[in-house]
Scaffold this motif. Structure first.
Motif, PDB file in Angstrom:
ATOM      1  N   UNK A  66      -8.932  -1.714  -7.863  1.00  0.00           N
ATOM      2  CA  UNK A  66      -9.552  -2.910  -7.250  1.00  0.00           C
ATOM      3  C   UNK A  66      -8.566  -4.080  -7.251  1.00  0.00           C
ATOM      4  N   UNK A  67      -7.839  -4.251  -8.354  1.00  0.00           N
ATOM      5  CA  UNK A  67      -6.869  -5.346  -8.438  1.00  0.00           C
ATOM      6  C   UNK A  67      -5.763  -5.201  -7.392  1.00  0.00           C
ATOM      7  N   UNK A  68      -5.470  -3.975  -6.991  1.00  0.00           N
ATOM      8  CA  UNK A  68      -4.456  -3.742  -5.955  1.00  0.00           C
ATOM      9  C   UNK A  68      -5.034  -3.911  -4.556  1.00  0.00           C
ATOM     10  N   UNK A  69      -6.322  -4.256  -4.452  1.00  0.00           N
ATOM     11  CA  UNK A  69      -6.921  -4.585  -3.166  1.00  0.00           C
ATOM     12  C   UNK A  69      -7.596  -3.443  -2.424  1.00  0.00           C
ATOM     13  N   UNK A  70      -7.826  -2.320  -3.082  1.00  0.00           N
ATOM     14  CA  UNK A  70      -8.459  -1.183  -2.416  1.00  0.00           C
ATOM     15  C   UNK A  70      -9.975  -1.292  -2.509  1.00  0.00           C
ATOM     16  N   UNK A  71     -10.662  -0.855  -1.445  1.00  0.00           N
ATOM     17  CA  UNK A  71     -12.125  -0.881  -1.377  1.00  0.00           C
ATOM     18  C   UNK A  71     -12.749   0.378  -1.962  1.00  0.00           C
ATOM     19  N   UNK A  72     -11.928   1.410  -2.171  1.00  0.00           N
ATOM     20  CA  UNK A  72     -12.437   2.679  -2.689  1.00  0.00           C
ATOM     21  C   UNK A  72     -11.478   3.238  -3.735  1.00  0.00           C
ATOM     22  N   UNK A  73     -12.019   4.167  -4.519  1.00  0.00           N
ATOM     23  CA  UNK A  73     -11.208   4.998  -5.411  1.00  0.00           C
ATOM     24  C   UNK A  73     -11.440   6.430  -4.966  1.00  0.00           C
TER      25      UNK A  73
END
Length: 177
Positions: free
Chosen positions: A105-112
């Motif tokens: 999330x901190x890297x800006x992704x909306x999903x894992x």
């Protein structure tokens, strides 16, 4: 007490041992011959932990290594989550997963995203409990094990509905554990 921290290069062998022990327990549950694959798996874990230690987070219990997880390419794909069998069921995997997801999330992704063996019902059940859903089933060749592996890809949206649903991505109940 549980703590999560970055790995260091001197721990590669111990981390490989943890990964191998957790993997052996998992594959034995579905009847796979761990001994047949052990040497290749052992080499693969050691190679990964030696090369990718900067990407690994370690779980410790009272100073003892208990598990580790990794997001190898610093993107949204979780490559590894392993907990020593004697520490399973005590929150180590949960703590690691939460910390890895925080980094995603901190890297800006909306999903894992992640994948796991299609017969690893325990892992699938764990990930579903934390909001992951099975997106696809596939077969892939594992060079370290020198055989084809049945896998499922799983995905978690951090803010459900934030990304458009993909047509045909709904579960058909096959992996509804």
């Amino acid at each position: 007490m549980l703590s999560i921290r970055p790995a260091n290069s001197a721990e590669a062998q111990d981390l490989a041992r943890i990964g191998l022990a957790a993997w052996e327990k998992a594959i034995r549950l579905w009847g796979e011959d761990a001994e047949r694959l052990r040497e290749n798996a052992k080499e693969a874990y050691f190679d990964f932990c030696t090369r990718c230690w900067p990407d690994i987070l370690v779980a410790e219990w009272d100073g003892d290594l208990a598990g580790w997880g990794a997001c190898e390419k610093a993107d949204d794909f979780i490559t590894d989550l392993w907990v020593l069998p004697e520490f399973q069921g005590h929150g180590m995997g949960t703590a690691l997963l939460e910390k890895i997801e925080e980094g995603i999330r901190d890297r800006g992704f909306a999903t894992a995203r992640l994948d796991t063996h299609a017969r690893n019902a325990g892992a699938i059940k764990l990930f579903k409990r934390f909001g992951y859903r099975v997106k696809s089933y596939f077969v892939t060749y594992s060079e370290p094990l020198d055989e084809d592996i049945d896998k499922v890809e799983m995905i978690k949206e951090f803010e459900p509905g934030a990304i458009a649903s993909e047509q045909g991505s709904e579960e058909d109940g096959t992996y509804s554990l």
